[in-house]
Design a protein around this motif. Structure first.
Motif, PDB file in Angstrom:
ATOM      1  N   LEU A 213       0.833  -1.212   0.000  1.00 21.59           N
ATOM      2  CA  LEU A 213       0.000   0.000   0.000  1.00 21.59           C
ATOM      3  C   LEU A 213       0.864   1.258   0.000  1.00 21.59           C
ATOM      4  N   HIS A 214       2.066   1.152  -0.514  1.00 25.87           N
ATOM      5  CA  HIS A 214       3.032   2.257  -0.495  1.00 25.87           C
ATOM      6  C   HIS A 214       2.421   3.542  -1.053  1.00 25.87           C
ATOM      7  N   GLY A 215       2.315   4.570  -0.190  1.00 25.38           N
ATOM      8  CA  GLY A 215       1.880   5.882  -0.628  1.00 25.38           C
ATOM      9  C   GLY A 215       0.396   6.056  -0.840  1.00 25.38           C
ATOM     10  N   VAL A 216      -0.410   5.071  -0.495  1.00 27.15           N
ATOM     11  CA  VAL A 216      -1.864   5.154  -0.728  1.00 27.15           C
ATOM     12  C   VAL A 216      -2.519   5.951   0.402  1.00 27.15           C
ATOM     13  N   PRO A 217      -3.263   7.010   0.081  1.00 27.31           N
ATOM     14  CA  PRO A 217      -3.964   7.774   1.125  1.00 27.31           C
ATOM     15  C   PRO A 217      -5.166   6.996   1.654  1.00 27.31           C
ATOM     16  N   VAL A 218      -5.299   6.943   2.981  1.00 30.71           N
ATOM     17  CA  VAL A 218      -6.407   6.224   3.607  1.00 30.71           C
ATOM     18  C   VAL A 218      -7.008   7.094   4.708  1.00 30.71           C
ATOM     19  N   THR A 219      -8.222   6.729   5.125  1.00 34.43           N
ATOM     20  CA  THR A 219      -8.848   7.366   6.279  1.00 34.43           C
ATOM     21  C   THR A 219      -9.140   6.314   7.341  1.00 34.43           C
ATOM     22  N   ILE A 220      -9.206   6.764   8.606  1.00 37.26           N
ATOM     23  CA  ILE A 220      -9.471   5.896   9.746  1.00 37.26           C
ATOM     24  C   ILE A 220     -10.675   6.445  10.506  1.00 37.26           C
ATOM     25  N   LYS A 221     -11.577   5.583  10.885  1.00 34.16           N
ATOM     26  CA  LYS A 221     -12.785   5.958  11.624  1.00 34.16           C
ATOM     27  C   LYS A 221     -12.444   6.358  13.059  1.00 34.16           C
ATOM     28  N   VAL A 222     -13.167   7.343  13.619  1.00 31.74           N
ATOM     29  CA  VAL A 222     -12.806   7.895  14.926  1.00 31.74           C
ATOM     30  C   VAL A 222     -13.158   6.995  16.111  1.00 31.74           C
ATOM     31  N   ASN A 223     -13.636   5.792  15.879  1.00 34.16           N
ATOM     32  CA  ASN A 223     -13.866   4.880  17.003  1.00 34.16           C
ATOM     33  C   ASN A 223     -12.743   3.861  17.169  1.00 34.16           C
ATOM     34  N   VAL A 224     -11.650   4.052  16.419  1.00 32.98           N
ATOM     35  CA  VAL A 224     -10.502   3.154  16.508  1.00 32.98           C
ATOM     36  C   VAL A 224      -9.252   3.980  16.821  1.00 32.98           C
ATOM     37  N   ASP A 225      -8.373   3.408  17.640  1.00 35.54           N
ATOM     38  CA  ASP A 225      -7.197   4.139  18.120  1.00 35.54           C
ATOM     39  C   ASP A 225      -6.180   4.423  17.028  1.00 35.54           C
ATOM     40  N   GLN A 226      -5.737   5.667  17.008  1.00 36.72           N
ATOM     41  CA  GLN A 226      -4.602   6.100  16.195  1.00 36.72           C
ATOM     42  C   GLN A 226      -3.728   6.936  17.120  1.00 36.72           C
TER      43      GLN A 226
END
Length: 473
Positions: free
Chosen positions: A74-87
């Motif tokens: 996934l080199h360089g692929v922009p992604v989003t993360i849902k706010v109910n999971v830890d980052q």
């Protein structure tokens, strides 16, 4: 660059072009962040903009590439993360005002799996309060809009994820699903997803203060929403990397053994006590014809009783929620979500005490019956909802509204209760909105489900392309 803009490229196309040095990670991420900032003001899909640090990470990734090549698939692929999971360092709000200061001490395993594969997080996406509605709105961030039109729901609880991915804010979005939270948003927006089966992807939040209930452990899964089936497959191969924090995860290869052709698919239009809309019938028949054209043998059957299974699963989960979650809802939730929980409990009376234990024991019978069906037919083509996309606040319009949205979602909820993987693809349009179908498969055969979804997508087209051509986002 000739052709479509960078932000419209699939993750698969991006990785290919990055590997061939046709574009840089910085260019890919910058174009997507620019798209996010141009579009998100109306849609409100991303509620924590991480674009600036994402661009810095992309520059670092480019330097690494120049020294040693791609860091992962996934080199360089922009992604989003849902706010109910830890980052790490970010707030895990779960759409609740009182949790705005819950700062994650580390990344959840699912986030680590994506970033270890080279993905770059550009933002965190919206979810309803406690991630417990079929539409995405809350008092902390506000409403997330559907990119097709303002009337329709973006789905829930991963509505921010589906709206983001379909409008071009990255080709891959993280979401999760305890009763339909990957599939409701994908159905609402024309995105594609596969709800993983029990044990397929790792789930754990380093910020958690208590263990989840047993049914939540058995029913809730982490997953991926994308514009195209091939990108779900690409991301899932990295997302399933084993993590010992999840006691249920099994380190099983993503691709299973090939089955002898033609693969048999069971087919049903049955929505039980709920009237099936003609547009849903059309979508099911179109998907059936696509599968036949692709070489599958499709047989119309009567499946084990999903009406019974879906209701039992809902009432069992409500029994667990009543004991382990309701205090937090009462203490921290809005007046609206508290009223809705009162209505949930009236419509789906929680199993309690001995009856809850008996129902959880009965769960194994339901799974056994479906295992036997899937032994004969490795895939099952089913409705998802009995009607096309619903109005954005319909589930808050009393008990009738809840039944029109969640109560009729028996085909969604039953698959969580039994732990089977289930994918969503839109196979037709109605009132200029996509209409979806569901494909169910055996445990650990998400790859076969994706094959079937791709057979439909190849013949009816990628819904996001229709959305982009329309120019509404």
């Amino acid at each position: 660059m000739a052709g479509k803009p960078i932000w419209q490229l699939s993750a698969s196309e991006l990785v290919e072009r990055l590997a061939e040095q046709q574009i840089s990670a910085e260019a890919a991420v910058t174009a997507t962040v620019d798209r996010m900032r141009a579009t998100n003001g109306h849609l409100n899909a991303v509620v924590d903009d991480l674009g600036d640090e994402a661009i810095e990470q992309a520059r670092t990734l480019d330097a690494t590439f120049n020294k040693s090549g791609l860091v992962g698939p996934l080199h360089g692929v922009p992604v989003t993360i849902k706010v109910n999971v830890d980052q790490k360092g970010k707030a895990t709000t779960n759409g609740v005002k009182a949790f705005a200061d819950v700062i994650a001490p580390d990344d959840a395993p699912f986030v680590k799996n994506l970033t270890n594969a080279g993905a770059i997080v550009i933002g965190r996406t919206n979810t309803p309060e406690f991630s417990f509605r079929a539409t995405t709105t809350n008092d902390l961030y506000g409403r997330t809009f559907n990119p097709w039109n303002d009337w329709a729901s973006s789905g829930g609880s991963s509505g921010g994820a589906s709206s983001a991915v379909m409008s071009g804010m990255g080709p891959i979005a993280h979401g999760n699903d305890i009763g339909g939270s990957l599939r409701f948003p994908s159905a609402a927006t024309g995105a594609v997803t596969v709800k993983p089966g029990l044990g397929r992807t790792p789930a754990w939040n380093p910020s958690q203060k208590a263990e989840r209930g047993m049914l939540a452990q058995l029913m809730s899964v982490q997953g991926i929403i994308c514009r195209e089936v091939r990108d779900v497959r690409l991301a899932m191969r990295s997302a399933i990397s084993y993590d010992p924090h999840d006691p249920w995860q099994a380190p099983v290869p993503f691709e299973g053994p090939a089955l002898e052709a033609p693969i048999r698919v069971a087919f049903t239009k049955n929505t039980y006590q709920f009237e099936t809309h003609p547009a849903v019938i059309k979508a099911l028949e179109t998907a059936r014809d696509c599968l036949i054209d692709a070489g599958y043998e499709v047989v119309e059957v009567e499946t084990p009783d999903i009406g019974e299974i879906g209701e039992a699963g809902y009432r069992a989960l409500m029994g667990e929620v009543n004991v382990l979650m309701l205090d937090d809802v009462r203490k921290y939730g809005s007046a609206e979500i508290n009223r809705m929980f009162d209505e949930y409990f009236e419509l789906f009376p929680p199993f309690e005490g001995d009856e809850l234990l008996r129902q959880m024991a009965r769960r194994s019978r339901y799974i056994r019956e479906w295992n036997l069906l899937l032994e004969r037919y490795p895939l099952v083509l089913t409705p998802f909802l009995p009607s096309p996309t619903y109005a954005w606040n319909r589930d808050a319009e009393g008990k009738d509204g809840i039944m029109d949205v969640l109560g009729c979602g028996i085909w969604s909820f039953a698959m969580n209760y039994m732990g089977f993987p289930a994918g969503i693809v839109s196979s037709s349009m109605h009132d200029e909105m996509p209409v979806s179908v569901q494909v169910v498969g055996r445990r650990f055969r998400e790859d076969m489900i994706l094959d079937a979804l791709e057979s439909v997508e190849t013949r009816v087209g990628v819904m996001a392309k229709k959305l982009f051509e329309r120019g509404s986002v």
